[in-house]
Write an enzyme that holds these catalytic residues in place. Sequence first.
Site, PDB file in Angstrom:
ATOM      1  N   PRO A 124       0.780  -1.240   0.000  1.00  0.00           N
ATOM      2  CA  PRO A 124       0.000   0.000   0.000  1.00  0.00           C
ATOM      3  C   PRO A 124       0.817   1.298   0.000  1.00  0.00           C
ATOM      4  O   PRO A 124       0.776   2.079   0.952  1.00  0.00           O
ATOM      5  CB  PRO A 124      -0.831  -0.136   1.270  1.00  0.00           C
ATOM      6  CG  PRO A 124       0.046  -0.929   2.185  1.00  0.00           C
ATOM      7  CD  PRO A 124       0.761  -1.916   1.294  1.00  0.00           C
ATOM      8  N   CYS A 125       1.495   1.561  -1.099  1.00  0.00           N
ATOM      9  CA  CYS A 125       2.260   2.806  -1.195  1.00  0.00           C
ATOM     10  C   CYS A 125       1.337   4.024  -1.238  1.00  0.00           C
ATOM     11  O   CYS A 125       1.790   5.145  -1.006  1.00  0.00           O
ATOM     12  CB  CYS A 125       3.211   2.776  -2.391  1.00  0.00           C
ATOM     13  SG  CYS A 125       2.437   2.346  -3.940  1.00  0.00           S
ATOM     14  N   HIS A 126       0.045   3.807  -1.495  1.00  0.00           N
ATOM     15  CA  HIS A 126      -0.891   4.933  -1.483  1.00  0.00           C
ATOM     16  C   HIS A 126      -1.024   5.539  -0.086  1.00  0.00           C
ATOM     17  O   HIS A 126      -1.460   6.682   0.049  1.00  0.00           O
ATOM     18  CB  HIS A 126      -2.272   4.500  -2.010  1.00  0.00           C
ATOM     19  CG  HIS A 126      -2.934   3.428  -1.205  1.00  0.00           C
ATOM     20  ND1 HIS A 126      -2.668   2.082  -1.427  1.00  0.00           N
ATOM     21  CD2 HIS A 126      -3.830   3.485  -0.195  1.00  0.00           C
ATOM     22  CE1 HIS A 126      -3.389   1.374  -0.581  1.00  0.00           C
ATOM     23  NE2 HIS A 126      -4.105   2.190   0.183  1.00  0.00           N
TER      24      HIS A 126
END
Length: 159
Positions: A124-126
């Site tokens: 989850p780089c968001h």
Amino acid sequence: MAGQEQGYDAVVDAPFGRLGIRTDAHAVLAIDLVPDTMELREPGNALAREVQRQLRAYFRDSSFRFRLPLQAAATPFQGRVRSALRRLRPGHEVSYGQLARKLATSPRSIGAACRANPVPIVIPCHRVVGQNGDGGYMGSTGGRALRMKRWLLMHETGK
């Protein structure tokens, strides 16, 4: 476009656009935001089917935790960043600077490692945001990629 589609084991609808899924016999290799004009493609193997199933579960419930075999990180540093990202809970955002301090590196290095993430959403780089805004996503500071990031963040936080 037809040539591009052949490289994906599945092309699936998501609430913010279409995703292309690439796998090999043992791991998920990539999840790409693809043009909305790309034809949908049913999963061509069991792992691609499982990726589709887990993505749908996440789109229904942001607290869903992915359990998928992933390709190994390209570098040891990217592996450290990806490991830290996977520990972030849904709805919990961290700035590039905060994550950089935690990993004893620079915010730009964190951004570069996030940009190199081949499996957004699953890793989850968001959840990594700028100090004064969303920051970038998938190497972009606008357009479809940033709209995807905003959708994912709103999905997880309810804001």
